[in-house]
Scaffold this motif. Structure first.
Motif, short mmCIF file in Angstrom:
data_model
loop_
_atom_site.label_atom_id
_atom_site.label_comp_id
_atom_site.label_asym_id
_atom_site.label_seq_id
_atom_site.Cartn_x
_atom_site.Cartn_y
_atom_site.Cartn_z
N ARG A 240 0.83 -1.21 0.00
CA ARG A 240 0.00 0.00 0.00
C ARG A 240 0.86 1.26 0.00
NH1 ARG A 240 -3.76 -3.24 3.33
NH2 ARG A 240 -5.73 -3.36 2.17
N ILE A 241 1.93 1.26 0.79
CA ILE A 241 2.83 2.41 0.83
C ILE A 241 3.52 2.59 -0.52
CG2 ILE A 241 4.96 3.33 1.83
CD1 ILE A 241 4.11 2.05 4.49
N ALA A 242 4.04 1.49 -1.08
CA ALA A 242 4.72 1.55 -2.37
C ALA A 242 3.78 2.01 -3.48
CB ALA A 242 5.31 0.17 -2.71
N THR A 243 2.54 1.52 -3.43
CA THR A 243 1.55 1.88 -4.44
C THR A 243 1.24 3.37 -4.40
OG1 THR A 243 0.53 -0.32 -4.42
CG2 THR A 243 -0.81 1.50 -5.25
N ASN A 244 0.98 3.89 -3.22
CA ASN A 244 0.62 5.31 -3.10
C ASN A 244 1.79 6.23 -3.44
OD1 ASN A 244 -2.26 5.70 -2.02
ND2 ASN A 244 -1.50 4.06 -0.75
N LEU A 245 3.01 5.82 -3.08
CA LEU A 245 4.18 6.60 -3.46
C LEU A 245 4.35 6.62 -4.98
CD1 LEU A 245 6.97 5.75 -0.84
CD2 LEU A 245 6.00 8.00 -1.36
N ALA A 246 4.17 5.44 -5.60
CA ALA A 246 4.29 5.36 -7.06
C ALA A 246 3.22 6.21 -7.74
CB ALA A 246 4.17 3.90 -7.51
N ILE A 247 2.01 6.20 -7.19
CA ILE A 247 0.93 7.02 -7.74
C ILE A 247 1.30 8.51 -7.67
CG2 ILE A 247 -1.42 7.85 -7.28
CD1 ILE A 247 -2.08 4.97 -6.39
N ALA A 248 1.78 8.94 -6.51
CA ALA A 248 2.12 10.35 -6.32
C ALA A 248 3.26 10.78 -7.24
CB ALA A 248 2.50 10.60 -4.86
N VAL A 249 4.32 9.97 -7.32
CA VAL A 249 5.46 10.31 -8.17
C VAL A 249 5.05 10.33 -9.64
CG1 VAL A 249 7.72 9.54 -8.97
CG2 VAL A 249 7.18 9.47 -6.53
N ALA A 250 4.29 9.31 -10.05
CA ALA A 250 3.84 9.23 -11.45
C ALA A 250 2.99 10.44 -11.80
CB ALA A 250 3.06 7.95 -11.68
N ALA A 251 2.12 10.84 -10.89
CA ALA A 251 1.26 12.00 -11.13
C ALA A 251 2.08 13.28 -11.25
CB ALA A 251 0.23 12.12 -10.02
N LEU A 252 3.08 13.44 -10.38
CA LEU A 252 3.92 14.63 -10.42
C LEU A 252 4.69 14.73 -11.74
CD1 LEU A 252 5.35 14.74 -6.78
CD2 LEU A 252 3.81 16.41 -7.83
N VAL A 253 5.26 13.60 -12.17
CA VAL A 253 6.01 13.60 -13.43
C VAL A 253 5.11 13.90 -14.61
CG1 VAL A 253 7.32 12.14 -15.03
CG2 VAL A 253 7.79 12.03 -12.58
N ALA A 254 3.91 13.32 -14.59
CA ALA A 254 2.98 13.50 -15.71
C ALA A 254 2.44 14.92 -15.79
CB ALA A 254 1.82 12.51 -15.59
N MET A 255 2.58 15.69 -14.72
CA MET A 255 2.09 17.08 -14.73
C MET A 255 2.96 17.99 -15.58
SD MET A 255 0.65 18.03 -10.96
CE MET A 255 2.02 17.39 -10.03
#
Length: 244
Positions: free
Chosen positions: A97-112
């Motif tokens: 769960r921690i790895a998933t949410n971190l990956a989501i946040a990082v992926a979202a930031l990069v995609a911005m």
């Protein structure tokens, strides 16, 4: 209540996928991570994402695919897709769960990034991202926007990003799901869980696609950017909450 909440999450995520061409797994994983065990949520997200990818590609046009980028993504991404389920299986639910949410946040930031730096579009970075995102997608059902950023950095036009991503996502999802099924990693009640959510996702997808067809490229980018800001904030907040 669990099914109702899961259905609402899937509906919003499918609508978003219809509008942007990516992000279903990102949003679905963000919402389902607190409702279902990761071992249950991930294969559900994968199978729904496969169906939605098929809907995107039903009016397939070879001219709307960046074949050079697609070949790089598939070559290295499929290797990661086989590894992903085994990586996830080796971790406990809290770590996932921690790895998933971190990956989501990082992926979202990069995609911005509206205009990712050109160095990010290099072949080597694409190969590493394709493999890494293959692991993330098949193991945790997240990470896709990182590949979108690589495509944009390499000069892939917006109209080609959508279909190129669909081919890559579809291939990784299919191989990741087959790997899980062959290794006996699917939950016992998988069919009963996935069928109603799949129907909800298909119904919600089409309004999003209709919105996409009426949007300009500038508006599309703006909608993606605003949405990804919110996703990144929620992802970081959930990571902190889980850690506490």
């Amino acid at each position: 209540m669990e099914l109702i909440l899961s259905g609402m999450v899937v509906a919003v995520a499918a609508l978003f996928r219809g509008v942007t061409g990516f992000g279903f797994a990102l949003l679905a994983a963000l919402g389902l991570s607190s409702l279902l065990a990761p071992a249950t949520a991930t294969p559900i997200i994968l199978i729904i994402d496969i169906v939605l990818t098929g809907l995107i590609l039903r009016d397939f046009d070879r001219a709307k695919v960046d074949w050079r980028a697609c070949s790089i993504l598939l070559t290295f991404g499929l290797f990661g897709a086989v590894l992903g389920p085994y990586v996830a299986f080796a971790l406990d639910d809290q770590t996932i769960r921690i790895a998933t949410n971190l990956a989501i946040a990082v992926a979202a930031l990069v995609a911005m990034l509206h205009h990712p730096p050109k160095w990010m579009g290099h072949f080597v970075i694409g190969a590493l991202l394709a493999c890494s995102v293959g692991i993330l997608m098949s193991g945790f059902a997240v990470g896709g926007p990182l590949v979108a950023a690589w495509l944009l950095a390499g000069g892939t036009q917006d109209v080609r990003v959508r279909n190129t991503l669909a081919i890559y996502f579809g291939a990784v999802d299919v191989l990741g799901f087959i790997t899980r099924a062959a290794a006996g990693m699917l939950p016992d009640n998988f069919i009963a869980l996935v069928l109603p959510l799949l129907v909800i996702a298909m119904i919600a997808y089409f309004p999003g696609e209709m919105i996409y067809r009426r949007m300009s490229a500038t508006t599309w980018r703006r909608v993606c950017a605003i949405s990804l800001v919110l996703i990144a904030i929620i992802g970081f907040a959930q990571t902190i909450a889980i850690g506490l």
